[in-house]
Design a protein around this motif. Structure first.
Motif, short mmCIF file in Angstrom:
data_model
loop_
_atom_site.label_atom_id
_atom_site.label_comp_id
_atom_site.label_asym_id
_atom_site.label_seq_id
_atom_site.Cartn_x
_atom_site.Cartn_y
_atom_site.Cartn_z
N ARG A 65 -4.48 4.05 36.59
CA ARG A 65 -3.85 4.87 37.64
C ARG A 65 -4.31 6.32 37.54
NH1 ARG A 65 2.44 4.43 38.18
NH2 ARG A 65 1.75 2.46 39.10
N ALA A 66 -4.42 6.81 36.33
CA ALA A 66 -4.85 8.19 36.14
C ALA A 66 -6.24 8.41 36.73
CB ALA A 66 -4.83 8.55 34.66
N GLN A 67 -7.15 7.48 36.46
CA GLN A 67 -8.51 7.62 36.97
C GLN A 67 -8.54 7.57 38.49
OE1 GLN A 67 -10.68 4.51 34.98
NE2 GLN A 67 -10.59 5.52 32.98
N TRP A 69 2.32 12.96 37.20
CA TRP A 69 2.67 11.57 37.50
C TRP A 69 2.63 10.74 36.23
CZ3 TRP A 69 -2.24 13.52 38.31
CH2 TRP A 69 -3.32 12.80 37.78
N TRP A 70 3.23 9.54 36.31
CA TRP A 70 3.16 8.61 35.19
C TRP A 70 2.28 7.42 35.57
CZ3 TRP A 70 7.53 8.13 38.36
CH2 TRP A 70 7.77 6.87 38.88
N TYR A 76 8.55 9.98 30.58
CA TYR A 76 8.12 10.79 31.73
C TYR A 76 9.25 11.60 32.32
CZ TYR A 76 6.59 11.94 36.48
OH TYR A 76 6.32 12.61 37.65
N THR A 101 -6.10 8.26 40.59
CA THR A 101 -5.43 9.44 41.14
C THR A 101 -6.33 10.66 41.04
OG1 THR A 101 -3.31 8.49 40.47
CG2 THR A 101 -3.32 10.81 41.10
N GLU A 102 -6.99 10.82 39.90
CA GLU A 102 -7.90 11.95 39.73
C GLU A 102 -9.06 11.88 40.72
OE1 GLU A 102 -8.97 12.13 35.63
OE2 GLU A 102 -6.95 12.70 34.98
N TRP A 132 -0.69 13.79 33.50
CA TRP A 132 -0.10 12.46 33.61
C TRP A 132 0.25 11.97 32.23
CZ3 TRP A 132 -2.13 7.99 31.38
CH2 TRP A 132 -3.41 8.11 30.83
N GLN A 133 1.12 11.00 32.19
CA GLN A 133 1.48 10.38 30.92
C GLN A 133 2.01 8.97 31.19
OE1 GLN A 133 4.74 13.11 29.62
NE2 GLN A 133 5.96 11.25 29.57
N LYS A 144 -3.88 18.82 36.76
CA LYS A 144 -3.43 17.43 36.76
C LYS A 144 -2.84 17.08 35.39
CE LYS A 144 -7.64 16.64 39.39
NZ LYS A 144 -9.03 16.19 39.21
N GLU A 146 -4.00 4.37 32.22
CA GLU A 146 -5.28 5.05 32.39
C GLU A 146 -5.94 4.70 33.72
OE1 GLU A 146 -7.95 4.70 29.15
OE2 GLU A 146 -6.51 5.44 27.66
#
Length: 447
Positions: A69-71, A63-64, A99, A73-74, A93-94, A91, A67
């Motif tokens: 969103r990354a946290q 996913w894009w 992307y 989602t994780e 992401w970037q 997992k 940070e």
């Protein structure tokens, strides 16, 4: 999970949503891989079968986002693993930049993710290449529960009769205005249902009384143009072609030329600044305009960047021109040998109360209407609560969803900005800019 055996979370009965992968599925997955041969040459590169010899499943997900969103989602994926210990994730992401270049490389190069985030710029393109799993059979079986989704939101994930993506969140267009500026100067707030001409007249008055240009010029904004077209009985696309003519674009550009001539908007340089900057520097929060044309779920991010109170309403004109837009989707790769597990994960992200609370409105308002109410009740963020309230209010007048944009949509968006700015700077007339835009659009969707 089928509702009969695995009830969906219900905000009123307090039950816990849990989605263990049934052993029968694991056994079935060990016996037969689910392979839907895509045109992108990745059928042989989808990793292991549904479950390994020890009953474990490892899913890749891409996913894009930033940070934050990354946290989030994780954390949601870790929660899934807590409830389904046999399932783990790879997992990746970037940031948004690059992307889709990477996603294209992965799918074409034989190493596609099982689950990937996608938006309406590319959903039709990936579906046309058979890279997205048709989710309808999982919907029909109850393994993918969409019973709490607004119908038009679900519809906006369909391409050629197939459900190519599950809405990760709902969004719609929002006109954000500086409430503090208006109150301080004794000016009325704009209201949903104002005509475009009434909005421009209101903005002209704001400019005169405050010295701040009343409204950002949205002639380069595809969202505003799209809503305006739908209010004229047209659309952005019709089948595999454009849904509008050069004459339509000319009327749109002339509407905003008139607004600029009346001083209702900023100067071209400031308009360009608003077109080019990210959400944190929109003109409504930098004090260079009384309004900005955004997505409703962006209210919390806007609010972080100003001490002023902000309001948000529908775009001008008939509010039924707006619809429940999927801010982005979760899609499953069509050739994944872990398709059932992947579908179970996206079902969890949409329907598990704990997961939905964790994710909040980062990808838009929760697609599950019951859980949207729970998030709204639980949040301590007034801007998030305001976003949800406004979206729910607008949902009462939503029209049917349009078709998902066709291949070339990103280029169409870029060309609109280019043509509108040519008109804004007076390099060409509105009619000349419109003709250039339509010609460029036709080339983009034909390539």
């Amino acid at each position: 999970m089928h509702p009969a055996t695995h009830p969906t979370a219900n905000a009123s009965d307090g039950r816990t949503y849990r989605t263990p992968l049934l052993r029968r599925r694991l056994l079935r997955g060990m016996l037969a891989a689910i392979v839907a041969l895509p045109l992108v040459g990745a059928a042989a590169a989808c990793g292991d079968d549904e479950a390994g010899s020890d009953g474990t499943v490892k899913l890749s997900i891409f996913w894009w986002g930033g940070e934050a969103r990354a946290q989030l989602t994780e954390q949601a994926l870790d929660l899934y693993t807590q409830k389904n210990p046999n399932v783990t994730f790879e997992k990746v992401w970037q940031a948004n930049q690059g992307y889709f270049d990477k996603l294209a490389t992965l799918t074409a190069g034989g190493n596609p993710p099982d689950i990937f985030q996608i938006d309406d710029n590319f959903l039709a393109e990936y579906a046309a290449r058979n890279a997205t799993l048709d989710l309808k059979k999982y919907q029909d079986s109850g393994d993918l529960d969409t019973s709490k989704f607004p119908p038009s939101l679900l519809q906006y994930g369909e391409v050629d009769g197939k459900l190519a993506g599950l809405a990760a969140g709902e969004n719609t267009q929002g006109l954000v205005y500086n409430k503090t500026l208006l109150t301080k100067n004794g000016l009325p707030e704009p209201t949903t249902g104002m005509s475009w001409e009434e909005h421009i007249a209101w903005a002209e008055e704001v400019s005169k009384k405050t010295g701040v240009p009343g409204t950002q010029d949205p002639s380069a904004d595809y969202k505003a143009f799209w809503v305006w077209l739908r209010q004229q009985g047209k659309d952005l696309y019709s089948g595999s072609d454009l849904g509008f003519t050069a004459e339509d674009v000319t009327k749109w550009f002339e509407l905003w030329k008139g607004a600029r001539d009346r001083g209702a908007t900023p100067t071209p340089d400031i308009i360009h600044e608003g077109n080019a900057t990210d959400i944190t520097k929109q003109l409504v929060v930098t004090g260079k305009s009384g309004t900005s044309w955004v997505w409703v779920n962006q209210m919390p991010e806007l609010k972080k960047n100003t001490a002023d109170e902000l309001g948000v309403i529908a775009y001008p004109g008939d509010p039924s021109g707006q619809w429940a837009r999927a801010s982005m989707y979760w899609s499953v790769f069509s050739g994944s040998k872990k398709a059932e597990a992947a579908v179970d994960v996206i079902n969890f992200l949409a329907n598990d109360p704990e997961a939905v609370k964790l994710l909040g409105t980062d990808r838009g308002l929760p697609s599950n209407m019951d859980l949207r109410r729970v998030v709204s009740d639980d949040t301590t963020d007034p801007a998030m609560k305001q976003s949800i309230e406004v979206e729910n209010k607008l949902a009462e007048t939503f029209g049917e969803a349009p078709q998902v944009p066709i291949k070339g949509h990103s280029k169409v968006r870029a060309e609109l900005t280019k043509a509108a700015e040519n008109a804004q700077y007076g390099r060409v007339t509105p009619a000349e800019a419109a003709a250039q835009f339509v010609e460029a659009c036709k080339a983009a969707i034909a390539s």
